[in-house]
Design a protein around this motif. Sequence first.
Motif, mmCIF file in Angstrom:
data_model
loop_
_atom_site.group_PDB
_atom_site.id
_atom_site.type_symbol
_atom_site.label_atom_id
_atom_site.label_comp_id
_atom_site.label_asym_id
_atom_site.label_seq_id
_atom_site.Cartn_x
_atom_site.Cartn_y
_atom_site.Cartn_z
ATOM 1 N N MET A 82 -3.569 -6.404 9.800
ATOM 2 C CA MET A 82 -2.896 -6.763 8.555
ATOM 3 C C MET A 82 -1.717 -7.679 8.867
ATOM 4 N N PRO A 83 -1.391 -8.594 7.956
ATOM 5 C CA PRO A 83 -0.236 -9.466 8.182
ATOM 6 C C PRO A 83 1.066 -8.677 8.078
ATOM 7 N N GLY A 84 2.099 -9.244 8.669
ATOM 8 C CA GLY A 84 3.397 -8.571 8.633
ATOM 9 C C GLY A 84 3.514 -7.583 9.782
ATOM 10 N N GLU A 127 -0.680 1.710 11.671
ATOM 11 C CA GLU A 127 0.651 2.220 11.327
ATOM 12 C C GLU A 127 0.690 2.667 9.867
ATOM 13 N N LEU A 128 0.027 1.925 8.997
ATOM 14 C CA LEU A 128 -0.073 2.330 7.599
ATOM 15 C C LEU A 128 -0.733 3.707 7.508
ATOM 16 N N LEU A 151 -7.644 6.338 1.505
ATOM 17 C CA LEU A 151 -7.032 5.079 1.929
ATOM 18 C C LEU A 151 -8.069 4.372 2.788
ATOM 19 N N PHE A 152 -8.496 3.192 2.351
ATOM 20 C CA PHE A 152 -9.461 2.384 3.092
ATOM 21 C C PHE A 152 -8.758 1.099 3.465
ATOM 22 N N THR A 153 -8.418 0.940 4.747
ATOM 23 C CA THR A 153 -7.606 -0.195 5.153
ATOM 24 C C THR A 153 -8.170 -0.924 6.366
ATOM 25 N N ASP A 154 -7.999 -2.237 6.331
ATOM 26 C CA ASP A 154 -8.298 -3.053 7.498
ATOM 27 C C ASP A 154 -7.236 -2.751 8.542
ATOM 28 N N ALA A 180 0.827 -1.215 0.000
ATOM 29 C CA ALA A 180 0.000 0.000 0.000
ATOM 30 C C ALA A 180 0.856 1.258 0.000
ATOM 31 N N LEU A 181 1.944 1.258 0.762
ATOM 32 C CA LEU A 181 2.844 2.426 0.784
ATOM 33 C C LEU A 181 3.429 2.680 -0.603
#
Length: 129
Positions: free
Chosen positions: A64-66, A72-73, A58-61, A46-47
């Motif tokens: 997130m894995p990792g 933070e994203l 920006l539509f984010t869960d 995404a970054l």
Amino acid sequence: MANDSASDRKLKILMVDDDENILEVVEETLRDMGFDVVVARRGVEALEMLQQHDIDVLFTDVAMPGNLSGVELARRARDMHPQLMILLASGYASSSLPDLPARCEFVSKPYRITDLSRKIAEMMHATHD
């Protein structure tokens, strides 16, 4: 970032989720609603997309894995693009999540498409006030 001279351009949403089923259904629905949609499956991806595309939302869960959560994203995305509209999604209540970045909206999972549509419309309206 979109500017006034590009007002006839479709709103571009970067959707980030590691669940392939959610990505597929919501991406198609957002496209049907008239949005331009790009997808990422991880925060790092995404970054990169935020650097390559002119993203409006920006539509984010959150989960997130990792080592790059949705929260933070959102922080890093806000540093890169201070005017970026950010919408976070989680099955947890927003009050139970770690410090959400300023000016981020939240939608609870599972969400209905009407809830998502309303939240995006509210975000767009707020940026034009």
